[in-house]
Design a protein around this motif. Sequence first.
Motif: not given
Lengths: 211, 263
Positions: B1-5, B45-46, B220, B225-226, B255-259
């Motif tokens: 799934m696309l995560t929210r940045r 993420d950015e 979100f 919002a993306d 959300v993106r995890r830092m694994h």
Amino acid sequence: MLAIIDYKAGNLTSVKLACDALGQASVITADPAVMRRATRIIFPGVGAAGSAMRHLQELGLVSVLREVIARGTPFLGICVGTQILFDFSEEDGGTDCLGVLPGRVTRFRPSDPRDKVPHMGWNQVRLRQTHPLLAGIADASDFYFVHSYYPQPACATDVLGVTDFAGVTFAAMVGRKNVAAVQFHAEKSGPVGLQLLANFAAWDGTLNPEI
Amino acid sequence: MLTRRIIPCLDVINRRVTKGVKFQNNVDLGDPVEMAERYYHAGCDELVVYDITASAERRPIDIQMVREVARVVRIPFAVGGGLANLEDMSRALLAGAEKVSVNSLAVLTPGIISDGARAFGAQCIVLGMDPVANPDRERFPSGYEVTTRGFRERTGRDAVAWAQEAESRGVGEIVVNSVDADGTRRGFQLDITRLIADAVRVPVVASGGAGCPRHLREAFEDGHADAAIVAGMLHSGEYTIARIKQELAAAGVPVRRMHATAE
């Protein structure tokens, strides 16, 4: 020496900087002689498939690309570089591509308006096979994507990893022999992307699990 | 799934990151390259880096700074401020930025959006916009008017109409800044964020007003919002990126995890 192919299909700075960060010597080039001498090749690309193919033809790089791939040089496609390895892309009214991998490239057509195209951001890649480039990379790691079209490989055995977006599960990473290719931007995908590039920098192009 | 940045924003004056409230009372927070590197390793993420006085000083963006940020982060980052033409954009992108952001310039010369999208790809071109509430519904059907120059000048343009025009000109992403919320840490302006997010088919970034993880979740879920920009709540040390993401994940926001690597 690692060659990053410059065929006027986008900005190669971040690919080069990622190689620098790994201590991997690299050169940005469109010179067939340099490509033939290269020990490994990164084939990046952003923008549209049609103009990417046109630039490749104008620069006379199509045959040398086929030659180095056939010879077994470790080869990594990124984003549009990945898409034009397939037979055909729907983009630009239909574009015949390199045909290194069987399959075609299709546009996302989301039914939910909240799915914005391009598919832009971090998304999980679920691993379907083991591969030397995936050493040390966890299943479902997030990678950074920016694209409106996605590959549909004809052979399931070419699919190394998949991602879900806009109602489809697409091939985010593919590979066959010495060719590996990712739809995401490994060079902008943080530590996990750097790990993949480090694996590529150490890859001999075979699928021997001993590496 | 696309995560929210989650996108930290660095406002730079004279090579120092600053933070003000509603663009005033700026305080020094540190070196932009060091902060970019720190937030990168912390899992953002950015990034966005604005050279906020470049335009007023009629000079191009600090390219050396862009180059140095590019050397220390391996994630996309956008730059803005002091981008007056295609050549400036090209230099920033070649220095390693993933995206260039235009705001006042695009209002004055909307052709820069189409020209930039054609030259570099739509995904590189970000439109920043500064809408303020305006009850004159005849002139501003969305209820919001676009302003420029840090909310100082009114433009007479309806905010949603402007977002749609930018989309038709090929913009890749739209950042909705809200003056009423900016720097207050009382939450994003959800109304206008949602109006724009629902009116365009490109990603929309909420900006201005983030004070706690709940505000991001609202951006979100209610603002559609993306991505969301954070500044003060992070710069002050009150929150870390890990904690923001942890709270968002617990609330069901992807959300993106830092694994980073497997065992």
